[in-house]
Motif scaffolding. Sequence first.
Motif, PDB file in Angstrom:
ATOM      1  N   PHE A  73       0.341  -1.188  -0.216  1.00 49.76           N
ATOM      2  CA  PHE A  73       0.319  -0.421   0.302  1.00 49.76           C
ATOM      3  C   PHE A  73       1.052   1.493  -0.176  1.00 49.76           C
ATOM      4  N   ARG A  74       0.135   2.285  -0.137  1.00 49.52           N
ATOM      5  CA  ARG A  74       1.480   3.226  -0.326  1.00 49.52           C
ATOM      6  C   ARG A  74      -0.097   4.456   0.474  1.00 49.52           C
ATOM      7  N   GLN A  75       1.231   5.876   1.422  1.00 48.49           N
ATOM      8  CA  GLN A  75       0.153   7.013   1.118  1.00 48.49           C
ATOM      9  C   GLN A  75       0.643   8.230   0.485  1.00 48.49           C
ATOM     10  N   ALA A  76       0.396   9.145   0.407  1.00 43.31           N
ATOM     11  CA  ALA A  76       1.210  10.294  -0.256  1.00 43.31           C
ATOM     12  C   ALA A  76       0.626  11.258   0.850  1.00 43.31           C
ATOM     13  N   PRO A  77       1.295  12.393   1.066  1.00 43.98           N
ATOM     14  CA  PRO A  77       0.712  13.467   1.848  1.00 43.98           C
ATOM     15  C   PRO A  77      -0.762  13.975   1.977  1.00 43.98           C
ATOM     16  N   GLY A  78      -0.984  14.196   2.769  1.00 38.86           N
ATOM     17  CA  GLY A  78      -2.744  14.740   2.375  1.00 38.86           C
ATOM     18  C   GLY A  78      -3.500  13.354   1.796  1.00 38.86           C
ATOM     19  N   LYS A  79      -3.352  12.213   1.515  1.00 37.26           N
ATOM     20  CA  LYS A  79      -4.277  11.423   1.534  1.00 37.26           C
ATOM     21  C   LYS A  79      -4.718  10.638   1.941  1.00 37.26           C
ATOM     22  N   GLU A  80      -5.041   9.454   1.404  1.00 36.31           N
ATOM     23  CA  GLU A  80      -5.511   7.703   1.975  1.00 36.31           C
ATOM     24  C   GLU A  80      -4.284   7.386   1.893  1.00 36.31           C
ATOM     25  N   ARG A  81      -4.276   5.999   2.997  1.00 36.01           N
ATOM     26  CA  ARG A  81      -3.527   4.967   2.273  1.00 36.01           C
ATOM     27  C   ARG A  81      -4.147   3.930   0.873  1.00 36.01           C
ATOM     28  N   SER A  92       9.751   2.342 -15.191  1.00 32.77           N
ATOM     29  CA  SER A  92       8.612   3.715 -15.252  1.00 32.77           C
ATOM     30  C   SER A  92       8.194   4.464 -14.343  1.00 32.77           C
ATOM     31  N   LEU A  93       8.796   5.003 -12.659  1.00 37.68           N
ATOM     32  CA  LEU A  93       7.873   5.323 -12.211  1.00 37.68           C
ATOM     33  C   LEU A  93       7.602   7.155 -12.338  1.00 37.68           C
ATOM     34  N   LYS A  94       6.421   7.759 -11.862  1.00 36.91           N
ATOM     35  CA  LYS A  94       6.132   8.832 -12.087  1.00 36.91           C
ATOM     36  C   LYS A  94       5.694   9.562 -10.830  1.00 36.91           C
ATOM     37  N   SER A  95       5.869  11.372 -11.207  1.00 34.83           N
ATOM     38  CA  SER A  95       5.924  11.793  -9.699  1.00 34.83           C
ATOM     39  C   SER A  95       4.642  11.857  -8.533  1.00 34.83           C
ATOM     40  N   GLU A  96       4.035  11.444  -9.552  1.00 34.74           N
ATOM     41  CA  GLU A  96       2.186  10.423  -8.784  1.00 34.74           C
ATOM     42  C   GLU A  96       2.637   9.509  -7.883  1.00 34.74           C
ATOM     43  N   ASP A  97       3.597   8.528  -8.403  1.00 39.33           N
ATOM     44  CA  ASP A  97       4.466   7.517  -7.118  1.00 39.33           C
ATOM     45  C   ASP A  97       4.952   7.825  -6.062  1.00 39.33           C
ATOM     46  N   THR A  98       5.074   8.974  -6.079  1.00 45.04           N
ATOM     47  CA  THR A  98       5.840   9.695  -4.603  1.00 45.04           C
ATOM     48  C   THR A  98       4.820   9.187  -3.526  1.00 45.04           C
ATOM     49  N   ALA A  99       4.879   8.307  -2.400  1.00 40.38           N
ATOM     50  CA  ALA A  99       4.610   8.487  -1.551  1.00 40.38           C
ATOM     51  C   ALA A  99       5.533   7.669  -0.511  1.00 40.38           C
ATOM     52  N   GLY A 101       4.525  -3.096   8.286  1.00 37.64           N
ATOM     53  CA  GLY A 101       5.485  -3.023   8.756  1.00 37.64           C
ATOM     54  C   GLY A 101       5.799  -1.247   9.265  1.00 37.64           C
ATOM     55  N   GLN A 102       7.342  -0.709   8.508  1.00 38.05           N
ATOM     56  CA  GLN A 102       6.874   1.056   9.422  1.00 38.05           C
ATOM     57  C   GLN A 102       6.912   2.070   7.552  1.00 38.05           C
ATOM     58  N   GLY A 103       6.879   1.106   6.944  1.00 40.40           N
ATOM     59  CA  GLY A 103       6.858   1.534   6.137  1.00 40.40           C
ATOM     60  C   GLY A 103       8.282   2.665   5.369  1.00 40.40           C
ATOM     61  N   THR A 104       8.593   3.157   3.581  1.00 40.96           N
ATOM     62  CA  THR A 104       9.679   3.515   3.050  1.00 40.96           C
ATOM     63  C   THR A 104       9.008   4.475   1.833  1.00 40.96           C
ATOM     64  N   GLN A 105       9.828   5.358   2.034  1.00 42.41           N
ATOM     65  CA  GLN A 105       9.935   6.930   1.362  1.00 42.41           C
ATOM     66  C   GLN A 105      10.297   6.353  -0.001  1.00 42.41           C
ATOM     67  N   VAL A 106       9.380   6.869  -0.860  1.00 43.84           N
ATOM     68  CA  VAL A 106       9.665   6.791  -2.692  1.00 43.84           C
ATOM     69  C   VAL A 106       9.231   8.116  -3.042  1.00 43.84           C
ATOM     70  N   THR A 107      10.505   9.046  -3.594  1.00 43.91           N
ATOM     71  CA  THR A 107      10.462  10.127  -4.108  1.00 43.91           C
ATOM     72  C   THR A 107      10.849   9.875  -5.577  1.00 43.91           C
ATOM     73  N   VAL A 108      10.014  10.307  -6.366  1.00 41.85           N
ATOM     74  CA  VAL A 108      10.324  10.521  -7.367  1.00 41.85           C
ATOM     75  C   VAL A 108       9.861  12.322  -7.814  1.00 41.85           C
ATOM     76  N   SER A 109      11.288  12.496  -8.555  1.00 46.79           N
ATOM     77  CA  SER A 109      11.365  14.170  -9.316  1.00 46.79           C
ATOM     78  C   SER A 109      11.085  13.951 -10.613  1.00 46.79           C
ATOM     79  N   SER A 110      10.056  15.000 -11.278  1.00 47.08           N
ATOM     80  CA  SER A 110       9.752  15.161 -11.851  1.00 47.08           C
ATOM     81  C   SER A 110      10.888  16.180 -13.279  1.00 47.08           C
TER      82      SER A 110
END
Length: 127
Positions: free
Chosen positions: A37-45, A85-92, A118-127
């Motif tokens: 699962f993933r959770q972006a800032p301000g969004k639900e998991r 093929s990661l996109k910026s919207e995959d950031t979470a 789990g505790q989670g791992t950050q993925v950040t995709v820059s455009s």
Amino acid sequence: QVQLVESGGGLVQAGESLRLSCAASGRTFSWYAMGWFRQAPGKEREFVAAISRSSSRTYYADSVKGRFTISRDNIKNTVYLQMNSLKSEDTAVYYCAADGKVGWLSVVTVASEYDHWGQGTQVTVSS
């Protein structure tokens, strides 16, 4: 009880790839259906991908279908998420989860069905 530890997150540019890993310990790994699962800032998991205990069945969110691949190694007690093929919207923050209540061929896509996280791992995709 099973303990889950994610790794492999990081900062990448759009179009690049990452592979997340989730190592399980404590109980027999093959007893658990697994999911990401993933959770972006301000969004639900949100659901990303799931795999059955047998590895034979997988399921993906439409937003990642064709780009992400979930797999598991029941000998290494690890589930993977290959992200291409990661996109910026995959950031979470990406979380793995385990459900010990289902059968050998079941996939679980609903977060509330999972028993362990789990505790989670950050993925950040820059455009």
